[in-house]
Design an enzyme around this catalytic site. Structure first.
Site, short mmCIF file in Angstrom:
data_model
loop_
_atom_site.label_atom_id
_atom_site.label_comp_id
_atom_site.label_asym_id
_atom_site.label_seq_id
_atom_site.Cartn_x
_atom_site.Cartn_y
_atom_site.Cartn_z
N ASP A 123 0.84 -1.21 0.00
CA ASP A 123 0.00 0.00 0.00
C ASP A 123 0.88 1.26 0.00
OD1 ASP A 123 -2.47 1.20 -0.14
OD2 ASP A 123 -2.91 1.07 2.00
N SER A 129 -3.49 0.37 4.62
CA SER A 129 -3.21 -1.06 4.53
C SER A 129 -1.72 -1.36 4.48
CB SER A 129 -3.92 -1.65 3.31
OG SER A 129 -5.30 -1.73 3.54
N ASP A 168 -3.75 -3.28 -5.97
CA ASP A 168 -3.15 -1.93 -6.03
C ASP A 168 -1.66 -1.88 -6.36
OD1 ASP A 168 -5.66 -1.21 -5.16
OD2 ASP A 168 -5.03 -0.49 -3.19
N HIS A 213 -8.87 0.29 -11.47
CA HIS A 213 -10.23 0.45 -11.99
C HIS A 213 -10.25 1.56 -13.03
CE1 HIS A 213 -10.86 4.11 -9.54
NE2 HIS A 213 -10.17 3.48 -8.63
N TRP A 216 -8.64 4.84 -12.54
CA TRP A 216 -7.22 4.78 -12.17
C TRP A 216 -6.37 4.59 -13.42
CZ3 TRP A 216 -5.41 1.42 -7.34
CH2 TRP A 216 -4.06 1.68 -7.08
N TRP A 316 -11.56 6.19 -1.79
CA TRP A 316 -11.60 4.72 -1.72
C TRP A 316 -11.98 4.19 -0.35
CZ3 TRP A 316 -8.20 3.63 2.13
CH2 TRP A 316 -7.12 4.53 2.34
N LYS A 344 -13.76 -7.59 -2.17
CA LYS A 344 -13.68 -7.07 -0.79
C LYS A 344 -14.84 -7.64 0.02
CE LYS A 344 -12.68 -4.14 2.61
NZ LYS A 344 -11.36 -3.90 3.23
N ASP A 350 -12.06 -0.45 5.25
CA ASP A 350 -10.98 -0.09 4.32
C ASP A 350 -9.84 0.63 5.03
OD1 ASP A 350 -12.30 -0.96 1.91
OD2 ASP A 350 -13.62 0.77 2.14
C1 BGC Z 1 -6.87 -4.73 4.43
C2 BGC Z 1 -6.69 -6.20 4.73
C3 BGC Z 1 -8.01 -6.91 4.61
C4 BGC Z 1 -8.67 -6.60 3.28
C5 BGC Z 1 -10.04 -7.21 3.15
C6 BGC Z 1 -7.55 -4.52 3.11
O1 BGC Z 1 -7.82 -3.18 2.93
O2 BGC Z 1 -5.62 -4.10 4.45
O3 BGC Z 1 -6.17 -6.36 6.00
O4 BGC Z 1 -7.84 -8.29 4.75
O5 BGC Z 1 -8.77 -5.21 3.09
O6 BGC Z 1 -10.93 -6.65 4.03
#
Ligand code: BGC
Length: 395
Positions: A123, A129, A168, A213, A216, A316, A344, A350
């Site tokens: 990230d 993240s 990403d 996406h 992007w 996002w 997701k 997020d």
């Molecule tokens: C997080 C992860 C998570 C994933 C799914 C990401 O943004 O960094 O830790 O497993 O989303 O929720």
């Protein structure tokens, strides 16, 4: 309207109706794994004719969150969400054992879905993240993360597996090369993704590399460099056969189709022909082909039911008002799109909204971001309830 069945019809029903024992036996047989090795062939759709395996981790998160909820109707709806076959994120080394555990439960008519997400310096263009591996820890990524995932898949050759590779990461190298953090991450991302593609190139696996996406890599100036950036890593891996193409809109909010496009009223809209994910695939797929990469796709529709919510296309984080979108299906109506998927897991955050918390990213403090929200990946019950209330189709 009342109607009655004749005697003959009733007799036929009596003969045809399975006993409880037969029903139970059929259920067990339906859950059985395949008796021989699964072979997924690029060019054919790995999701076709298969059910999307609903992993127990997501169902468990929901069950835990609703354990004390007394509204039975709401609980029943939430339980239904847990039965949707969504991707399981392996976002830390400690979660790698979940791969073997999960694959051991997948039936022959199902396909397992796993996100590979633990690159060093993860990230790089955001904070929410940031991962456990620091820039430079590529050795650990290979030996403690990718190798054991590959071993778990090799131990389950009779299970079909879709892998979504490193959300990403490669798009960030294309558009965020101005950031020191992304410059620092570059070689590790390229080496790491290539290693993942090479090592996970197993006959029962279909891999899709994350391609951001439409808002992007869909900008005119990004289409070609984006396709070339992905193709470069794919080729560095030796053009593995089990790479089927790309994943788009992962953890994203874009509609599959929407006319006029969600951001088409913006002054810069003339520089982007990819105002929805369909148009993104239509424009990016030829660029991928030219660059020498397979161009089938999966598209995340997990949270894209409602649009018009974001102040800016690039927002996002935990967008307020979002709803669960189209359920996973291989009936996409598009020859290059193998499936609409739930990438997701809706309900997992997020990013954290508390400015004083570690990994706080200002995007999670935007006016269109839901607050309070816990750390990325952690359960956010209020947000889950909103996704459920706004779901299209409804649960
Ligand atoms: C997080 C992860 C998570 C994933 C799914 C990401 O943004 O960094 O830790 O497993 O989303 O929720």
């Amino acid at each position: 309207m009342m109607y009655s069945l004749g005697f003959a019809a009733l007799a036929a029903l009596a003969v045809a109706a399975p006993t409880e024992n037969e029903k139970a036996a059929a259920k067990i047989a339906a859950r059985a794994p395949c008796s021989s090795a699964v072979k997924l062939t690029a060019g054919s759709n790995p999701f076709s004719g298969k059910s999307f395996y609903a992993n127990e981790y997501y169902a468990g998160e929901i069950a835990t969150a609703f354990a004390d909820v007394s509204d039975a109707a709401l609980k029943a709806q939430a339980t239904k969400v847990g039965k949707v076959g969504s991707f399981l994120w392996i976002d830390t080394i400690s979660r790698v054992p979940l791969v073997a555990e999960t694959l051991g439960k997948v039936a022959c008519n199902e396909i397992a879905q796993i996100v590979v997400y633990d690159l060093p310096g993860r990230d790089c263009a955001a904070k929410a993240s940031n991962g456990e591996l620091a820039v430079g820890e590529i050795g650990r990524y290979k030996s403690e993360y990718i190798d054991p995932i590959a071993a778990a898949i090799k131990a389950n050759p009779n299970v079909a597996v879709a892998l979504l590779i490193e959300p990403d990461s490669l798009p960030n190298l294309v558009t965020n090369a101005n950031l020191t953090s992304c410059q620092d991450s570059k070689s590790g991302y390229e080496e790491g993704v290539a290693y993942a593609l090479k090592t996970l190139n197993l006959p029962n696996v279909a891999m899709y590399i994350d391609a951001g996406h439409g808002g992007w890599l869909g900008w005119d100036a990004n289409l070609k460099p984006g396709a070339e950036g992905l193709a470069k890593v794919y080729k560095a891996a030796g053009s593995p056969k089990q790479v089927f193409g790309i994943a788009t809109n992962v953890a994203g909010w874009n509609a599959w189709t929407q006319t006029p496009g969600e951001f088409s009223d913006r002054s810069d809209a003339k520089y982007n022909k990819c105002q929805d994910e369909k148009r993104y695939i239509d424009n990016f797929a030829p660029a991928l082909k030219t660059a020498g990469m397979p161009n089938h796709a999966i598209v995340d529709t997990g949270r894209n039911a409602v649009t018009g919510l974001r102040e800016e296309w690039g927002h996002w984080c935990n967008v307020i008002g979002a709803g669960f979108g189209v359920r996973p299906t291989s009936s996409t109506g598009h020859s290059l799109v193998d499936a609409f998927v739930w990438g997701k897991p809706g309900g997992e955050s997020d990013g954290v909204s508390d400015p004083d918390a570690p990994r706080y990213d200002s995007f999670c403090g935007n006016a269109d971001a839901f607050k309070p929200s816990p750390q990325a990946g952690q359960w956010n019950q209020e947000y889950f309830l909103a996704l459920l209330a706004n779901a299209v189709p409804k649960f």
